[in-house]
Design a protein around this motif. Structure first.
Motif, PDB file in Angstrom:
ATOM      1  N   THR A  49       0.820  -1.202   0.000  1.00 16.33           N
ATOM      2  CA  THR A  49       0.000   0.000   0.000  1.00 16.33           C
ATOM      3  C   THR A  49       0.858   1.258   0.000  1.00 16.33           C
ATOM      4  OG1 THR A  49      -1.750  -1.178   1.181  1.00 16.33           O
ATOM      5  CG2 THR A  49      -1.828   1.237   1.248  1.00 16.33           C
ATOM      6  N   GLU A  50       1.878   1.284   0.864  1.00 14.50           N
ATOM      7  CA  GLU A  50       2.749   2.455   0.947  1.00 14.50           C
ATOM      8  C   GLU A  50       3.446   2.721  -0.379  1.00 14.50           C
ATOM      9  OE1 GLU A  50       5.293   1.333   4.126  1.00 14.50           O
ATOM     10  OE2 GLU A  50       3.937   2.084   5.667  1.00 14.50           O
ATOM     11  N   ARG A  51       3.958   1.672  -1.008  1.00 15.89           N
ATOM     12  CA  ARG A  51       4.649   1.826  -2.292  1.00 15.89           C
ATOM     13  C   ARG A  51       3.691   2.396  -3.335  1.00 15.89           C
ATOM     14  NH1 ARG A  51       5.520  -0.438  -7.134  1.00 15.89           N
ATOM     15  NH2 ARG A  51       7.621  -0.441  -7.956  1.00 15.89           N
ATOM     16  N   SER A  52       2.486   1.861  -3.376  1.00 16.81           N
ATOM     17  CA  SER A  52       1.501   2.319  -4.352  1.00 16.81           C
ATOM     18  C   SER A  52       1.137   3.784  -4.123  1.00 16.81           C
ATOM     19  CB  SER A  52       0.257   1.438  -4.261  1.00 16.81           C
ATOM     20  OG  SER A  52      -0.723   1.875  -5.148  1.00 16.81           O
ATOM     21  N   ILE A  53       0.910   4.159  -2.872  1.00 17.36           N
ATOM     22  CA  ILE A  53       0.560   5.543  -2.559  1.00 17.36           C
ATOM     23  C   ILE A  53       1.715   6.470  -2.898  1.00 17.36           C
ATOM     24  CG2 ILE A  53       0.077   7.129  -0.642  1.00 17.36           C
ATOM     25  CD1 ILE A  53      -1.556   4.799   0.615  1.00 17.36           C
ATOM     26  N   TYR A  54       2.924   6.066  -2.563  1.00 18.02           N
ATOM     27  CA  TYR A  54       4.096   6.890  -2.836  1.00 18.02           C
ATOM     28  C   TYR A  54       4.250   7.111  -4.342  1.00 18.02           C
ATOM     29  CZ  TYR A  54       8.776   8.810  -2.241  1.00 18.02           C
ATOM     30  OH  TYR A  54       9.863   9.632  -2.245  1.00 18.02           O
ATOM     31  N   LEU A  55       4.141   6.030  -5.122  1.00 21.52           N
ATOM     32  CA  LEU A  55       4.263   6.152  -6.581  1.00 21.52           C
ATOM     33  C   LEU A  55       3.159   7.021  -7.163  1.00 21.52           C
ATOM     34  CD1 LEU A  55       5.346   2.566  -7.665  1.00 21.52           C
ATOM     35  CD2 LEU A  55       6.688   4.663  -7.816  1.00 21.52           C
ATOM     36  N   GLN A  56       1.939   6.867  -6.664  1.00 21.80           N
ATOM     37  CA  GLN A  56       0.834   7.682  -7.167  1.00 21.80           C
ATOM     38  C   GLN A  56       1.085   9.154  -6.860  1.00 21.80           C
ATOM     39  OE1 GLN A  56      -1.586   6.608  -9.155  1.00 21.80           O
ATOM     40  NE2 GLN A  56      -2.184   8.733  -9.396  1.00 21.80           N
ATOM     41  N   GLY A  57       1.565   9.455  -5.667  1.00 21.21           N
ATOM     42  CA  GLY A  57       1.892  10.832  -5.315  1.00 21.21           C
ATOM     43  C   GLY A  57       2.979  11.398  -6.203  1.00 21.21           C
ATOM     44  N   PHE A  58       3.959  10.578  -6.520  1.00 19.76           N
ATOM     45  CA  PHE A  58       5.044  11.011  -7.395  1.00 19.76           C
ATOM     46  C   PHE A  58       4.512  11.302  -8.803  1.00 19.76           C
ATOM     47  CE2 PHE A  58       8.943  10.397  -9.903  1.00 19.76           C
ATOM     48  CZ  PHE A  58       9.794  11.244  -9.206  1.00 19.76           C
ATOM     49  N   LYS A  59       3.617  10.440  -9.290  1.00 18.87           N
ATOM     50  CA  LYS A  59       3.022  10.666 -10.613  1.00 18.87           C
ATOM     51  C   LYS A  59       2.214  11.957 -10.641  1.00 18.87           C
ATOM     52  CE  LYS A  59       2.663   5.768 -11.769  1.00 18.87           C
ATOM     53  NZ  LYS A  59       1.732   4.631 -11.919  1.00 18.87           N
ATOM     54  N   VAL A  60       1.464  12.209  -9.590  1.00 19.28           N
ATOM     55  CA  VAL A  60       0.676  13.439  -9.513  1.00 19.28           C
ATOM     56  C   VAL A  60       1.602  14.656  -9.499  1.00 19.28           C
ATOM     57  CG1 VAL A  60      -0.868  14.786  -8.028  1.00 19.28           C
ATOM     58  CG2 VAL A  60      -1.340  12.373  -8.445  1.00 19.28           C
ATOM     59  N   ALA A  61       2.686  14.569  -8.740  1.00 20.57           N
ATOM     60  CA  ALA A  61       3.642  15.677  -8.689  1.00 20.57           C
ATOM     61  C   ALA A  61       4.245  15.943 -10.068  1.00 20.57           C
ATOM     62  CB  ALA A  61       4.747  15.380  -7.671  1.00 20.57           C
ATOM     63  N   LEU A  62       4.599  14.891 -10.791  1.00 18.35           N
ATOM     64  CA  LEU A  62       5.147  15.067 -12.139  1.00 18.35           C
ATOM     65  C   LEU A  62       4.106  15.679 -13.075  1.00 18.35           C
ATOM     66  CD1 LEU A  62       7.207  11.788 -12.666  1.00 18.35           C
ATOM     67  CD2 LEU A  62       8.083  14.119 -12.395  1.00 18.35           C
ATOM     68  N   TYR A  63       2.876  15.209 -12.958  1.00 16.27           N
ATOM     69  CA  TYR A  63       1.800  15.756 -13.781  1.00 16.27           C
ATOM     70  C   TYR A  63       1.622  17.247 -13.500  1.00 16.27           C
ATOM     71  CZ  TYR A  63      -2.883  16.823 -15.432  1.00 16.27           C
ATOM     72  OH  TYR A  63      -3.954  17.416 -16.039  1.00 16.27           O
ATOM     73  N   LEU A  64       1.555  17.610 -12.222  1.00 17.65           N
ATOM     74  CA  LEU A  64       1.388  19.019 -11.858  1.00 17.65           C
ATOM     75  C   LEU A  64       2.579  19.851 -12.316  1.00 17.65           C
ATOM     76  CD1 LEU A  64      -0.117  18.690  -8.271  1.00 17.65           C
ATOM     77  CD2 LEU A  64      -1.293  19.426 -10.362  1.00 17.65           C
ATOM     78  N   PHE A  65       3.762  19.319 -12.191  1.00 13.92           N
ATOM     79  CA  PHE A  65       4.957  20.025 -12.654  1.00 13.92           C
ATOM     80  C   PHE A  65       4.858  20.308 -14.149  1.00 13.92           C
ATOM     81  CE2 PHE A  65       9.206  19.831 -14.569  1.00 13.92           C
ATOM     82  CZ  PHE A  65       9.797  20.928 -13.948  1.00 13.92           C
ATOM     83  N   ASN A  66       4.487  19.293 -14.911  1.00 17.99           N
ATOM     84  CA  ASN A  66       4.347  19.466 -16.362  1.00 17.99           C
ATOM     85  C   ASN A  66       3.248  20.461 -16.717  1.00 17.99           C
ATOM     86  OD1 ASN A  66       6.447  17.815 -17.164  1.00 17.99           O
ATOM     87  ND2 ASN A  66       5.171  15.987 -17.135  1.00 17.99           N
ATOM     88  N   GLU A  67       2.133  20.405 -15.983  1.00 15.66           N
ATOM     89  CA  GLU A  67       1.029  21.339 -16.226  1.00 15.66           C
ATOM     90  C   GLU A  67       1.469  22.775 -15.925  1.00 15.66           C
ATOM     91  OE1 GLU A  67      -2.231  20.951 -17.445  1.00 15.66           O
ATOM     92  OE2 GLU A  67      -1.328  19.059 -18.106  1.00 15.66           O
ATOM     93  N   LEU A  68       2.142  22.962 -14.808  1.00 15.26           N
ATOM     94  CA  LEU A  68       2.607  24.304 -14.466  1.00 15.26           C
ATOM     95  C   LEU A  68       3.640  24.820 -15.458  1.00 15.26           C
ATOM     96  CD1 LEU A  68       2.892  23.966 -10.587  1.00 15.26           C
ATOM     97  CD2 LEU A  68       1.267  25.382 -11.869  1.00 15.26           C
ATOM     98  N   ARG A  69       4.498  23.950 -15.875  1.00 13.08           N
ATOM     99  CA  ARG A  69       5.551  24.347 -16.832  1.00 13.08           C
ATOM    100  C   ARG A  69       4.943  24.716 -18.177  1.00 13.08           C
ATOM    101  NH1 ARG A  69      10.125  20.231 -18.500  1.00 13.08           N
ATOM    102  NH2 ARG A  69       8.281  19.386 -19.463  1.00 13.08           N
ATOM    103  N   SER A  70       3.934  23.939 -18.614  1.00  8.62           N
ATOM    104  CA  SER A  70       3.350  24.220 -19.927  1.00  8.62           C
ATOM    105  C   SER A  70       2.407  25.424 -19.888  1.00  8.62           C
ATOM    106  CB  SER A  70       2.609  22.987 -20.453  1.00  8.62           C
ATOM    107  OG  SER A  70       1.495  22.699 -19.630  1.00  8.62           O
ATOM    108  N   SER A  71       1.884  25.764 -18.714  1.00 15.08           N
ATOM    109  CA  SER A  71       0.969  26.903 -18.650  1.00 15.08           C
ATOM    110  C   SER A  71       1.650  28.208 -18.277  1.00 15.08           C
ATOM    111  CB  SER A  71      -0.156  26.615 -17.640  1.00 15.08           C
ATOM    112  OG  SER A  71       0.371  26.530 -16.336  1.00 15.08           O
ATOM    113  N   SER A  72       2.910  28.146 -17.888  1.00 18.54           N
ATOM    114  CA  SER A  72       3.599  29.390 -17.517  1.00 18.54           C
ATOM    115  C   SER A  72       4.101  30.090 -18.778  1.00 18.54           C
ATOM    116  CB  SER A  72       4.755  29.100 -16.565  1.00 18.54           C
ATOM    117  OG  SER A  72       5.738  28.329 -17.202  1.00 18.54           O
ATOM    118  N   PRO A  73       4.112  31.415 -18.721  1.00 17.32           N
ATOM    119  CA  PRO A  73       4.584  32.173 -19.892  1.00 17.32           C
ATOM    120  C   PRO A  73       6.069  31.897 -20.168  1.00 17.32           C
ATOM    121  CG  PRO A  73       3.950  33.657 -18.091  1.00 17.32           C
ATOM    122  CD  PRO A  73       3.730  32.267 -17.624  1.00 17.32           C
ATOM    123  N   ALA A  74       6.411  31.907 -21.407  1.00 15.38           N
ATOM    124  CA  ALA A  74       7.797  31.592 -21.822  1.00 15.38           C
ATOM    125  C   ALA A  74       8.760  32.665 -21.533  1.00 15.38           C
ATOM    126  CB  ALA A  74       7.834  31.271 -23.289  1.00 15.38           C
TER     127      ALA A  74
END
Length: 96
Positions: free
Chosen positions: A71-96
């Motif tokens: 359970t811990e491994r799964s939760i940790y990996l899911q949190g990491f995936k969400v963080a990467l997704y949010l990072f990519n979203e923020l990077r793509s939505s920020s002005p160049a």
């Protein structure tokens, strides 16, 4: 390649989770108290059982620990995936 990456991430996740638990023990007195109480109650229950059933209690504890690790491994990996997704979203939505 995938297996070696998985083995590496498993080790890194385990190390990180162990560090987080140590930190919890150091900074959260409620967590520490509940952990101690849980251990105490489990040992009382196991010792109250007849000897021929004490192994079942140990197997139960071992199974619960294995479930917790998965359970811990799964939760940790899911949190990491969400963080990467949010990072990519923020990077793509920020002005160049």
């Amino acid at each position: 390649m995938y297996k070696s990456l998985e083995a590496l991430t498993d080790a890194l996740i385990r190390i990180r989770l162990e560090a987080m638990y140590r930190e919890l023990l150091d900074i959260d007195p409620t967590y520490k108290m509940l952990l101690q109480e849980s251990d105490q109650y489990f040992h009382q229950l196991r010792n109250a059982l007849p000897e021929d059933q004490q192994d079942s209690a140990f197997q139960y504890e071992d199974t619960q620990f294995s479930l917790q690790v998965i359970t811990e491994r799964s939760i940790y990996l899911q949190g990491f995936k969400v963080a990467l997704y949010l990072f990519n979203e923020l990077r793509s939505s920020s002005p160049a």
